[in-house]
Design a protein around this motif. Structure first.
Motif, PDB file in Angstrom:
ATOM      1  N   SER A   1       0.840  -1.206   0.000  1.00 34.32           N
ATOM      2  CA  SER A   1       0.000   0.000   0.000  1.00 34.32           C
ATOM      3  C   SER A   1       0.868   1.247   0.000  1.00 34.32           C
ATOM      4  O   SER A   1       1.912   1.301   0.671  1.00 34.32           O
TER       5      SER A   1
ATOM      6  N   SER B   1      -3.330   0.333  -3.242  1.00 38.25           N
ATOM      7  CA  SER B   1      -2.748  -0.965  -2.891  1.00 38.25           C
ATOM      8  C   SER B   1      -2.488  -1.764  -4.159  1.00 38.25           C
ATOM      9  O   SER B   1      -3.394  -1.970  -4.971  1.00 38.25           O
TER      10      SER B   1
ATOM     11  N   ASN C   1      -5.521   5.830  -0.533  1.00 34.32           N
ATOM     12  CA  ASN C   1      -4.426   4.873  -0.437  1.00 34.32           C
ATOM     13  C   ASN C   1      -4.526   3.962  -1.648  1.00 34.32           C
ATOM     14  O   ASN C   1      -5.626   3.517  -1.997  1.00 34.32           O
TER      15      ASN C   1
ATOM     16  N   GLU D   1     -14.044   1.435  -1.822  1.00 35.62           N
ATOM     17  CA  GLU D   1     -12.935   0.699  -2.433  1.00 35.62           C
ATOM     18  C   GLU D   1     -13.140   0.599  -3.942  1.00 35.62           C
ATOM     19  O   GLU D   1     -14.234   0.314  -4.407  1.00 35.62           O
TER      20      GLU D   1
END
Length: 566
Positions: free
Chosen positions: A482, A538, A536, A558
């Protein structure tokens, strides 16, 4: 990938030949292949068919494989082929093609262009239809949603080529979530774990390290694996290889014929005697497999009388005189439709690709972490060539070299097995260093050679390579790295420019050898300002393709996305 599939089917989409195989989940090792495509009047039966697409005058798909070649030849006999398009051996377009995009074109045998994506999609679509028809003859009631599809690709391909194949498969009607890409040497390695032969004895013990050399039509693809205690396979060396497949031998043969008959005559032969031209290729394909280290004296290759007739019409020099002028007197003779060539000449056509493979393999085996590799597997269609096998065995004497039975189908069968158990490869070696291009607050000692920019009165270094993962690093399946948080520069979406290089520690994305891989675009919910949409990112490594997830830190939303390399 869910395990709700009833069966897995693999398409081995090759440079020269293509085919498929499948098995049901309740008996994954009982692998069925197509029982044979028929080449035509000579009744040559093959478990694969030429990678060859024929389009009609409206640029619509007509046929594939032997059928496409035969129909085009028949049209040519009647002079009706001029508005038709025939595409052959086009897979190598994707090898090391840095400029590959969705708009890349490919030329047919007469130089007419079509979008490459369309031709690849038509090919995969044909294999899918052919498979479904064969499946429905033996089992009814199976839905497309019950099938897991696997498409083989060279392990040495770039990310853009892999994405190109996935998108072509999607255009061919394969749902992306039910599609896996399988690296060809990995698939062969998986299959060789299951067969009850000398290969299995050498590979079955945990801790055993071995190399797989997959010699295909277009490429030589090399991987190194270690058997793990849990029966999975760990990659020990990044995939490597080059354009050293069997088609190099074919090209050398055609270039040699051009030297004798002249380029103009060979061009007329292709245009005016299409059926004989294809037969020349098929004849050499069979002859190529029969060349052994012990082959000596003269070897007979059938050559259409029409080629000699064209030569006599177009060239002033007598054929015997031309052969003498090339220093081939006594080594090459003609009798009717038979071309008799000294074995030493034919063996010379094999030298370049085989020597390239040997040099590369020796270089890999000299690396310090390769010292425990004691077995080499040779697979692939060109891997069945006795001459290639012999030369490799003579050059690499201190290793146990195994050619498993059915080496030409090892990739295809292993890819089916991989479709049922994609986690059988537990870790891979990263071929590149991946990272973002970022701005960094200027530091005089670190950024003395950087391009400078000012934002809100502050000094920044441009094009700094922010590394995500380094080349040569081993990653387990599903490894997540990440990065963040990142503040978007736009409320609706964030675009990251992703770069890759073979260097382990690049400093800037403008360094030599560093290339722009693609863009990672993430759409996100609107906040009151950009800071509300901090993300973030990932990266999920270890699979055959790079996956990315992004999380909106404010909403927890997400996003699953991919790097657009095209």
């Amino acid at each position: 990938m869910t395990d709700s599939h009833l069966l897995a089917v693999a398409f081995d989409f090759g440079t020269t030949y293509s085919g498929y195989a499948f098995s049901f989940r309740d008996n994954p090792l009982k692998i069925q292949t197509n029982q044979g495509w028929i080449a035509g009047s000579d009744q040559l039966i093959s478990l694969k068919t030429p990678t060859c697409v024929l389009l009609n005058s409206k640029k619509e798909f007509d046929s594939f494989g032997f059928e496409a070649e035969n129909k085009f030849a028949s049209l040519a006999e009647d002079g009706q082929h001029h508005s038709w398009l025939l595409f052959r051996r086009f897979k190598m377009l994707l090898h090391s093609n840095e400029t590959l995009s969705r708009t890349t074109t490919v030329e047919d045998i007469n130089g007419k262009s079509m979008p490459a994506m369309t031709i690849f999609a038509m090919s995969i679509g044909y294999l899918k239809r052919h498979f479904l028809e064969a499946l429905n003859k033996q089992k009814i009631g199976i839905e497309d949603s019950d099938i897991k599809y696997v498409l083989t690709v060279p392990a040495i391909w770039n990310d853009n080529a892999k994405q190109f194949m996935r998108e072509a498969a999607e255009q061919a009607g394969i749902e992306t979530k039910r599609l896996k890409l399988s690296f060809e040497p990995e698939a062969a390695s998986i299959w060789c774990q299951t067969i009850t032969t000398k290969a299995k004895e050498s590979l079955s013990k945990s801790g055993n390290q071995y190399m797989i050399i997959d010699l295909g039509g277009g490429t030589a693809d090399i991987s190194v694996h270690e058997k793990q205690i849990d029966n999975t396979l760990k990659e020990l060396h990044k995939a490597s290889g080059g354009p050293w497949g069997g088609t190099v031998v074919d090209d050398n043969y055609l270039q040699w014929l051009k030297q004798i008959f002249g380029s103009a005559t060979m061009q007329k032969f292709q245009e005016e005697q299409m059926e004989d031209y294809f037969q020349l290729h098929r004849e050499f394909e069979i002859k190529k497999r029969s060349i052994t280290p012990d082959s000596n004296g003269k070897i007979t290759v059938r050559l259409s009388a029409s080629l000699r007739e064209l030569y006599q019409k177009n060239e002033k020099v007598q054929l015997d005189d031309k052969i003498a002028s090339l220093g081939l007197k006594g080594m090459v003779t003609f009798t009717g439709d038979k071309l008799r060539v000294d074995a030493s000449v034919i063996k010379g056509w094999f030298e370049a690709p085989i020597n390239s493979v040997i040099t590369h393999v020796q270089r890999v085996l000299k690396e310090p972490n390769m010292q425990r590799v004691d077995t080499i597997l040779i697979v692939g269609g060109f891997g069945e060539c006795k001459l290639a096998q012999d030369q490799i065995q003579k050059a690499i004497r201190n290793k146990c070299i195994i050619i498993p039975e059915g080496a030409g189908l090892a990739v295809l069968k292993g890819a089916v097995r991989y479709g049922h158990s994609p986690d059988i490869i537990s870790s891979r070696i990263m071929p590149h260093t991946y990272g973002f291009s970022v701005l960094e607050t200027f530091d005089e000692q670190t950024h003395y050679d950087a391009t400078i920019t000012f934002l809100d009165g502050e000094k920044y270094a441009e094009d700094v390579f922010s590394t995500i993962i380094r080349a040569g690093e081993g990653v387990t399946l599903g490894k997540i790295i990440s990065k963040g948080p990142y503040t978007p520069t736009c409320q609706d979406n964030t675009t990251f420019n992703v770069y890759c290089t073979e260097k382990v520690d690049p400093k800037y994305t403008t360094d030599p050898g560093c290339k722009h891989l693609g863009r990672l675009r993430v759409s996100h919910s609107n906040g009151r300002c950009c800071k509300d949409n901090k993300l973030n990112a990932s990266f999920i490594f270890g699979d055959t393709e790079l996956l990315v997830k992004a999380v909106n830190l404010r909403t927890g939303e997400e996003f699953e996305t991919y790097i657009d390399c095209l």
